[in-house]
Design a protein around this motif. Structure first.
Motif, PDB file in Angstrom:
ATOM      1  N   ALA A  20       0.837  -1.207   0.000  1.00  0.00           N
ATOM      2  CA  ALA A  20       0.000   0.000   0.000  1.00  0.00           C
ATOM      3  C   ALA A  20       0.869   1.253   0.000  1.00  0.00           C
ATOM      4  O   ALA A  20       0.579   2.226  -0.710  1.00  0.00           O
ATOM      5  CB  ALA A  20      -0.933  -0.018   1.206  1.00  0.00           C
ATOM      6  N   LEU A  21       1.936   1.227   0.791  1.00  0.00           N
ATOM      7  CA  LEU A  21       2.860   2.370   0.826  1.00  0.00           C
ATOM      8  C   LEU A  21       3.505   2.589  -0.544  1.00  0.00           C
ATOM      9  O   LEU A  21       3.576   3.713  -1.040  1.00  0.00           O
ATOM     10  CB  LEU A  21       3.934   2.138   1.890  1.00  0.00           C
ATOM     11  N   LEU A  22       3.962   1.507  -1.166  1.00  0.00           N
ATOM     12  CA  LEU A  22       4.598   1.612  -2.482  1.00  0.00           C
ATOM     13  C   LEU A  22       3.615   2.087  -3.546  1.00  0.00           C
ATOM     14  O   LEU A  22       3.964   2.903  -4.405  1.00  0.00           O
ATOM     15  CB  LEU A  22       5.204   0.264  -2.888  1.00  0.00           C
ATOM     16  N   LEU A  23       2.383   1.589  -3.481  1.00  0.00           N
ATOM     17  CA  LEU A  23       1.383   2.002  -4.464  1.00  0.00           C
ATOM     18  C   LEU A  23       1.018   3.476  -4.292  1.00  0.00           C
ATOM     19  O   LEU A  23       0.888   4.213  -5.282  1.00  0.00           O
ATOM     20  CB  LEU A  23       0.138   1.123  -4.353  1.00  0.00           C
ATOM     21  N   LEU A  72       8.314   1.079 -11.198  1.00  0.00           N
ATOM     22  CA  LEU A  72       8.958   0.029 -10.393  1.00  0.00           C
ATOM     23  C   LEU A  72       8.256  -0.142  -9.047  1.00  0.00           C
ATOM     24  O   LEU A  72       8.037  -1.269  -8.592  1.00  0.00           O
ATOM     25  CB  LEU A  72      10.433   0.354 -10.167  1.00  0.00           C
ATOM     26  N   GLU A  73       7.895   0.968  -8.418  1.00  0.00           N
ATOM     27  CA  GLU A  73       7.207   0.888  -7.132  1.00  0.00           C
ATOM     28  C   GLU A  73       5.826   0.255  -7.281  1.00  0.00           C
ATOM     29  O   GLU A  73       5.410  -0.534  -6.434  1.00  0.00           O
ATOM     30  CB  GLU A  73       7.121   2.264  -6.482  1.00  0.00           C
ATOM     31  N   ALA A  74       5.106   0.591  -8.349  1.00  0.00           N
ATOM     32  CA  ALA A  74       3.787  -0.016  -8.586  1.00  0.00           C
ATOM     33  C   ALA A  74       3.926  -1.519  -8.814  1.00  0.00           C
ATOM     34  O   ALA A  74       3.162  -2.325  -8.252  1.00  0.00           O
ATOM     35  CB  ALA A  74       3.100   0.647  -9.773  1.00  0.00           C
ATOM     36  N   GLY A  75       4.915  -1.911  -9.615  1.00  0.00           N
ATOM     37  CA  GLY A  75       5.154  -3.338  -9.844  1.00  0.00           C
ATOM     38  C   GLY A  75       5.545  -4.063  -8.574  1.00  0.00           C
ATOM     39  O   GLY A  75       5.104  -5.196  -8.313  1.00  0.00           O
ATOM     40  N   ALA A  76       6.359  -3.412  -7.762  1.00  0.00           N
ATOM     41  CA  ALA A  76       6.774  -4.014  -6.493  1.00  0.00           C
ATOM     42  C   ALA A  76       5.584  -4.181  -5.555  1.00  0.00           C
ATOM     43  O   ALA A  76       5.486  -5.183  -4.837  1.00  0.00           O
ATOM     44  CB  ALA A  76       7.854  -3.156  -5.832  1.00  0.00           C
ATOM     45  N   ALA A  77       4.672  -3.214  -5.561  1.00  0.00           N
ATOM     46  CA  ALA A  77       3.478  -3.309  -4.719  1.00  0.00           C
ATOM     47  C   ALA A  77       2.683  -4.563  -5.070  1.00  0.00           C
ATOM     48  O   ALA A  77       2.258  -5.317  -4.188  1.00  0.00           O
ATOM     49  CB  ALA A  77       2.605  -2.065  -4.883  1.00  0.00           C
ATOM     50  N   THR A  94      14.333  -4.284  -1.548  1.00  0.00           N
ATOM     51  CA  THR A  94      15.480  -3.974  -0.696  1.00  0.00           C
ATOM     52  C   THR A  94      16.579  -3.299  -1.529  1.00  0.00           C
ATOM     53  O   THR A  94      17.137  -2.277  -1.128  1.00  0.00           O
ATOM     54  CB  THR A  94      16.027  -5.248  -0.018  1.00  0.00           C
ATOM     55  N   ALA A  95      16.851  -3.857  -2.696  1.00  0.00           N
ATOM     56  CA  ALA A  95      17.868  -3.273  -3.585  1.00  0.00           C
ATOM     57  C   ALA A  95      17.433  -1.887  -4.067  1.00  0.00           C
ATOM     58  O   ALA A  95      18.246  -0.955  -4.120  1.00  0.00           O
ATOM     59  CB  ALA A  95      18.117  -4.200  -4.771  1.00  0.00           C
ATOM     60  N   MET A  96      16.149  -1.737  -4.389  1.00  0.00           N
ATOM     61  CA  MET A  96      15.650  -0.449  -4.870  1.00  0.00           C
ATOM     62  C   MET A  96      15.795   0.626  -3.795  1.00  0.00           C
ATOM     63  O   MET A  96      16.306   1.713  -4.061  1.00  0.00           O
ATOM     64  CB  MET A  96      14.175  -0.599  -5.281  1.00  0.00           C
ATOM     65  N   PHE A  97      15.353   0.316  -2.558  1.00  0.00           N
ATOM     66  CA  PHE A  97      15.481   1.295  -1.477  1.00  0.00           C
ATOM     67  C   PHE A  97      16.945   1.610  -1.185  1.00  0.00           C
ATOM     68  O   PHE A  97      17.288   2.746  -0.868  1.00  0.00           O
ATOM     69  CB  PHE A  97      14.792   0.809  -0.209  1.00  0.00           C
ATOM     70  N   THR A  98      17.804   0.614  -1.305  1.00  0.00           N
ATOM     71  CA  THR A  98      19.237   0.843  -1.086  1.00  0.00           C
ATOM     72  C   THR A  98      19.793   1.758  -2.175  1.00  0.00           C
ATOM     73  O   THR A  98      20.560   2.678  -1.894  1.00  0.00           O
ATOM     74  CB  THR A  98      19.995  -0.496  -1.043  1.00  0.00           C
ATOM     75  N   ALA A  99      19.384   1.528  -3.411  1.00  0.00           N
ATOM     76  CA  ALA A  99      19.831   2.389  -4.513  1.00  0.00           C
ATOM     77  C   ALA A  99      19.310   3.816  -4.342  1.00  0.00           C
ATOM     78  O   ALA A  99      20.005   4.781  -4.672  1.00  0.00           O
ATOM     79  CB  ALA A  99      19.372   1.813  -5.848  1.00  0.00           C
ATOM     80  N   LEU A 134      12.889   1.470   5.918  1.00  0.00           N
ATOM     81  CA  LEU A 134      12.257   0.883   4.735  1.00  0.00           C
ATOM     82  C   LEU A 134      13.087  -0.275   4.187  1.00  0.00           C
ATOM     83  O   LEU A 134      12.546  -1.313   3.783  1.00  0.00           O
ATOM     84  CB  LEU A 134      12.052   1.954   3.652  1.00  0.00           C
ATOM     85  N   ILE A 135      14.398  -0.112   4.176  1.00  0.00           N
ATOM     86  CA  ILE A 135      15.286  -1.191   3.732  1.00  0.00           C
ATOM     87  C   ILE A 135      15.137  -2.400   4.650  1.00  0.00           C
ATOM     88  O   ILE A 135      14.992  -3.542   4.188  1.00  0.00           O
ATOM     89  CB  ILE A 135      16.752  -0.702   3.679  1.00  0.00           C
TER      90      ILE A 135
END
Length: 152
Positions: A20-23, A72-77, A94-99, A134-135
């Motif tokens: 929900a947060l990512l969406l 990417l965030e929508a797909g991850a959601a 995890t990789a996305m938030f780290t990047a 978040l990570i």
């Protein structure tokens, strides 16, 4: 008899909350892209005006990077909501938030530079450390029921 959550139920609730947060964030990428412009490092952005020397090296404009990260965030959601794809998606998130740390650090650097404003300093001083929980949260979703097994 007290109600107890299973590890699977706890992880499903956690994955749903992160989804929900990512969406919500993904929708904001398209409704208010300027909000995210500052966290896209300059070196990644193509400059079609010719004002910056790295314009020839970067592949996408700032708006395109914001749109891509929103997708990417929508797909991850969605990926976090599907139990079969959740572990792989959790690694990716995890990789996305780290990047994203690089963009937040660059925005913080610029906020404290000569062109930075007091509002930018406040916002980016808060946004950078928020990436760490978040990570950790995304990392915790890699294996089903992990939290419940540790308690037993």
């Amino acid at each position: 008899m007290p109600f107890t959550w299973s590890g699977r139920a706890t992880q499903t609730l956690s994955a749903t909350a992160m989804g929900a947060l990512l969406l919500t964030s993904a929708m904001k990428h398209f409704r208010d892209p300027a909000f995210f412009h500052q966290v896209v490092p300059d070196f990644l952005c193509r400059d079609d005006t010719g004002e910056r020397p790295n314009g020839a090296c970067a592949v996408m404009t700032r708006d395109e990077w914001v749109a891509l990260s929103g997708l990417l965030e929508a797909g991850a959601a969605v990926g976090l909501l599907i139990p079969a794809t959740r572990p792989a998606t959790a690694w990716g998130v995890t990789a996305m938030f780290t990047a994203f740390l690089a963009g937040h650090a660059d925005a913080l650097r610029r906020a404290y530079g000569p062109a930075g404003t007091a509002a930018q300093r406040k916002v980016h001083t808060a946004r950078l450390p928020l990436q760490l929980p978040l990570i950790a949260w995304a990392w915790s979703l890699r294996k089903p029921g992990q939290a419940a097994r540790r308690r037993q």
